[in-house]
Write an enzyme that holds these catalytic residues in place. Structure first.
Site, PDB file in Angstrom:
ATOM      1  N   HIS A 193     -17.352  12.242  73.707  1.00 54.69           N
ATOM      2  CA  HIS A 193     -16.229  13.054  74.165  1.00 54.69           C
ATOM      3  C   HIS A 193     -16.632  14.431  74.697  1.00 54.69           C
ATOM      4  CE1 HIS A 193     -13.271  10.169  72.975  1.00 54.69           C
ATOM      5  NE2 HIS A 193     -13.580  10.216  71.693  1.00 54.69           N
ATOM      6  N   GLU A 218     -11.705   3.474  63.246  1.00 54.16           N
ATOM      7  CA  GLU A 218     -10.687   4.174  64.016  1.00 54.16           C
ATOM      8  C   GLU A 218      -9.532   3.270  64.432  1.00 54.16           C
ATOM      9  OE1 GLU A 218     -12.692   7.251  66.703  1.00 54.16           O
ATOM     10  OE2 GLU A 218     -14.188   5.657  66.663  1.00 54.16           O
ATOM     11  N   ASP A 227      -7.513   8.566  66.195  1.00 53.97           N
ATOM     12  CA  ASP A 227      -7.507   7.250  66.828  1.00 53.97           C
ATOM     13  C   ASP A 227      -6.862   6.210  65.924  1.00 53.97           C
ATOM     14  OD1 ASP A 227      -8.724   7.353  69.489  1.00 53.97           O
ATOM     15  OD2 ASP A 227     -10.485   8.100  68.445  1.00 53.97           O
TER      16      ASP A 227
END
Length: 255
Positions: A44, A140, A166
């Site tokens: 990310h 997640e 998530d």
């Protein structure tokens, strides 16, 4: 012994942070702060493969070893991160025991795994074939929680890091809960299940925190692997505080 593994002996807690900035100088300064480890975020952040070696070297020069959050389950990507100096990996979106075994095997050489021999930087020292990189998998998804016990029990998986946001999305929770300052009850329940499973199988449970009060809450729940905030957020929050203080002085001075 892997320094992360050593730090986690006897259920001790460790503190790290996320690092996703494409700047070696800031990485070196971050490495000198005193975190137990730093996770370089390729999933990310703005860090990328072409600059990863320099970031790992800069963090180590500052005094801190690093894990790398890879972008997926690719064994070549996991092996490459370890080859150039990461002492462990964080693997996102692990939802089944087969996926857990697949990525854990990618961190270790035969006969314990499938990793190819060819390390460029031996940051763990000793015989490369005897190295013990740290493998942290992220749960997640709802599917991951359904397979929690089998994932945690997988040989080569050292711990589980909960991806709370998530997971909340996977659970179909409303946006106000996904973005809430505190985790919603279903995510807290998932955290507790992860802690219980990790304790049962001798693994470490991880969860991110934003500040000291959240760290205290996580410790009370049995979390022992805690990334605190992120390098970019530290820069922004520090700048905001400094500017606010300066604005207050300017306002007082000018009337």
């Amino acid at each position: 012994m892997n320094p992360i593994r050593r730090a986690l002996e006897n259920e001790a807690a460790t503190l790290g942070t996320w690092y996703g900035i494409r700047c070696n100088l800031i990485a070196e300064r971050c490495g000198a702060i005193g975190f137990d480890w730093v996770i370089v975020d390729l999933q990310h952040g703005t860090a990328s493969w072409d600059g990863l070696l320099s970031l790992l070297q800069s963090l180590q020069l500052g005094g801190t070893h690093s894990l790398v959050r890879v972008t997926g389950h690719d064994p070549a990507e996991i092996g490459r991160a370890l080859d150039i100096g990461a002492i462990g990996v964080v693997v996102p979106m692990v939802s089944t025991a087969d996926q857990a075994k697949f990525v854990a095997d990618a961190t270790r050489f035969p006969p314990h795994g499938t990793r190819s021999i060819g390390a460029a930087r031996n940051t763990l020292g000793g015989d490369p074939l005897s190295q013990d990189p740290f493998c942290m998998v992220m749960i997640e998804t709802v599917e991951g929680m359904q397979n929690l016990e089998a994932i945690v029990a997988t040989p080569g998986v050292d711990g589980v890091l909960l991806g709370g946001a998530d997971l909340a999305v996977s659970m179909g929770l409303p946006k106000e809960q996904i973005y809430a300052s505190s985790p919603p009850p279903p995510v807290v329940e998932a955290m507790e299940k992860i802690v219980e499973a990790c304790r049962k199988h001798g693994k470490v449970a991880g969860n991110a925190a934003m500040d000291a009060s959240e760290v205290e809450e996580l410790l009370a729940r049995g979390i022992r692997f805690i990334p605190v905030s992120a390098a970019g957020l530290f820069l922004i929050s520090g700048a905001k505080r400094a500017l606010a203080d300066c604005r207050t002085i300017v306002t007082a001075f000018t009337g």
